[in-house]
Design a protein around this motif. Structure first.
Motif, PDB file in Angstrom:
ATOM      1  N   LYS A 125       0.646  -1.263  -0.107  1.00 13.61           N
ATOM      2  CA  LYS A 125       0.175  -0.155  -0.020  1.00 13.61           C
ATOM      3  C   LYS A 125       0.760   1.248   0.017  1.00 13.61           C
ATOM      4  O   LYS A 125       0.560   2.102  -0.579  1.00 13.61           O
ATOM      5  CB  LYS A 125      -0.993   0.045   1.170  1.00 13.61           C
ATOM      6  N   ILE A 126       1.872   1.147   0.768  1.00 14.79           N
ATOM      7  CA  ILE A 126       2.809   2.327   0.711  1.00 14.79           C
ATOM      8  C   ILE A 126       3.524   2.519  -0.700  1.00 14.79           C
ATOM      9  O   ILE A 126       3.501   3.754  -1.064  1.00 14.79           O
ATOM     10  CB  ILE A 126       3.922   1.920   1.793  1.00 14.79           C
ATOM     11  N   ILE A 127       3.852   1.589  -1.188  1.00 13.14           N
ATOM     12  CA  ILE A 127       4.338   1.662  -2.596  1.00 13.14           C
ATOM     13  C   ILE A 127       3.668   2.142  -3.613  1.00 13.14           C
ATOM     14  O   ILE A 127       3.832   2.784  -4.647  1.00 13.14           O
ATOM     15  CB  ILE A 127       5.044   0.174  -3.051  1.00 13.14           C
ATOM     16  N   ASP A 128       2.125   1.713  -3.596  1.00 13.16           N
ATOM     17  CA  ASP A 128       1.206   2.010  -4.464  1.00 13.16           C
ATOM     18  C   ASP A 128       0.711   3.471  -4.168  1.00 13.16           C
ATOM     19  O   ASP A 128      -0.215   4.037  -4.888  1.00 13.16           O
ATOM     20  CB  ASP A 128       0.090   1.001  -4.320  1.00 13.16           C
ATOM     21  N   LEU A 129       1.066   4.249  -3.052  1.00 10.95           N
ATOM     22  CA  LEU A 129       0.448   5.640  -3.101  1.00 10.95           C
ATOM     23  C   LEU A 129       0.589   6.639  -4.151  1.00 10.95           C
ATOM     24  O   LEU A 129       1.652   6.688  -4.669  1.00 10.95           O
ATOM     25  CB  LEU A 129       1.028   6.365  -1.774  1.00 10.95           C
ATOM     26  N   GLN A 130      -0.557   7.092  -4.715  1.00 11.36           N
ATOM     27  CA  GLN A 130      -0.351   7.858  -5.904  1.00 11.36           C
ATOM     28  C   GLN A 130      -0.869   9.117  -5.628  1.00 11.36           C
ATOM     29  O   GLN A 130      -1.175  10.076  -6.641  1.00 11.36           O
ATOM     30  CB  GLN A 130      -1.314   7.127  -6.984  1.00 11.36           C
ATOM     31  N   PRO A 186       1.896  15.813  -1.242  1.00 11.34           N
ATOM     32  CA  PRO A 186       2.907  15.206  -0.435  1.00 11.34           C
ATOM     33  C   PRO A 186       2.438  15.004   1.163  1.00 11.34           C
ATOM     34  O   PRO A 186       2.886  14.143   1.514  1.00 11.34           O
ATOM     35  CB  PRO A 186       4.082  16.058  -0.670  1.00 11.34           C
ATOM     36  N   ILE A 187       1.942  15.969   1.513  1.00  5.89           N
ATOM     37  CA  ILE A 187       1.428  16.041   3.154  1.00  5.89           C
ATOM     38  C   ILE A 187       0.523  14.854   3.299  1.00  5.89           C
ATOM     39  O   ILE A 187       0.887  13.940   4.151  1.00  5.89           O
ATOM     40  CB  ILE A 187       0.974  17.143   3.528  1.00  5.89           C
ATOM     41  N   LEU A 188      -0.384  14.597   2.249  1.00  4.70           N
ATOM     42  CA  LEU A 188      -1.369  13.578   2.270  1.00  4.70           C
ATOM     43  C   LEU A 188      -0.475  12.205   2.449  1.00  4.70           C
ATOM     44  O   LEU A 188      -0.854  11.223   2.886  1.00  4.70           O
ATOM     45  CB  LEU A 188      -2.373  13.713   1.335  1.00  4.70           C
ATOM     46  N   MET A 189       0.389  12.118   1.218  1.00  4.30           N
ATOM     47  CA  MET A 189       1.084  10.765   1.111  1.00  4.30           C
ATOM     48  C   MET A 189       1.861  10.338   2.279  1.00  4.30           C
ATOM     49  O   MET A 189       2.047   9.158   2.563  1.00  4.30           O
ATOM     50  CB  MET A 189       1.972  10.902  -0.263  1.00  4.30           C
ATOM     51  N   LEU A 190       2.540  11.649   2.826  1.00  4.25           N
ATOM     52  CA  LEU A 190       3.180  11.422   4.200  1.00  4.25           C
ATOM     53  C   LEU A 190       2.513  10.796   5.289  1.00  4.25           C
ATOM     54  O   LEU A 190       2.766   9.897   6.000  1.00  4.25           O
ATOM     55  CB  LEU A 190       3.778  12.830   4.446  1.00  4.25           C
TER      56      LEU A 190
END
Length: 242
Positions: free
Chosen positions: A135-140, A144-148
């Motif tokens: 799931k971490i790898i697939d973050l799209q 950037p803040i939301l991804m972090l």
């Protein structure tokens, strides 16, 4: 009881023979009146039997109560089987008569099954952890803040899975170690006391006779020969002197 009779009828329908029934009562009989319909079997009072004309060759019940007066260190293998079955023990440490060779043998069989079961559970944990890492790898997300933030949440869950599995493995290891240590201590004491009882002061020990006599009494289960018993005994004596 009606279900049992039905099972026996099915056996007869298929094989045209009346079955011999053996039932282990793990907790207790449904009621006292029903229990009183059983009587002790001749020559094996720890087995209860009842009338079963037309639907079984014989019907035998074994309960915690029926084996109560026959449980001891050197109990008969069948009594040990009933004792182990009715105890529903999660580890050897909880069994008063864990030193019995039949009880140990039955535990080893169950242990193999539990290892396979634990391996399957471990695979499930690894699959879960792998999914969280993916799931971490697939973050799209573009933000950037939301991804972090999502990455942190996934990592926390991932670490939680690992820590949970580590705690479980540590608990199982400690229980197994405690059971093993208690069992070894009991066997060592019983074995060496028997060696002393078969020995005469200032005379050489006949290790072969001692080993055979101990085996006949259900002792020396940790040893494969008189030589291994002799070696272990002398090491224990040296440790005691120190």
């Amino acid at each position: 009881m009606l279900r049992l009779i039905n099972y026996c009828s099915n056996v007869y329908d298929r094989y045209e023979v009346l079955p011999v029934v053996l039932v282990f009562v793990v907790e207790k009989f449904a009621n006292v009146r029903f229990e009183k319909s059983f009587v002790e079997k001749a020559n094996t009072p720890y087995i209860l039997e009842t009338q079963c004309q037309h639907w079984a060759k014989s019907t035998n019940f074994v309960s915690v109560k029926s084996i109560k007066n026959h449980i001891q260190d050197s109990m008969a293998p069948f009594v040990a089987l009933a004792y182990f079955t009715s105890s529903q023990a999660q580890n050897l440490e909880s069994l008063t008569f864990a030193a019995n060779s039949t009880v140990r043998f039955l535990w080893s069989i169950c242990k193999k099954y539990m290892v396979k079961k634990n391996q399957n559970e471990l695979y499930q944990v690894l699959d879960h952890a792998t999914n969280e890492a993916q799931k971490i790898i697939d973050l799209q997300d573009e933000d950037p803040i939301l991804m972090l933030e999502k990455s942190k949440n996934f990592v926390k869950e991932f670490l939680g899975i690992i820590e949970g599995q580590k705690r479980k493995l540590n608990e199982e290891y400690e229980l197994d170690l405690q059971a093993l240590q208690a069992e070894q201590k009991k066997y060592t004491t019983e074995d060496f006391l028997f060696v002393e009882s078969m020995s005469e002061p200032n005379k050489s020990k006949n290790w072969k006779d001692i080993f055979n006599a101990g085996k006949a009494k259900g002792l020396f289960n940790s040893y494969t020969s008189a030589n291994s018993l002799k070696s272990s005994y002398h090491h224990a004596v040296k440790r005691a002197k120190k």
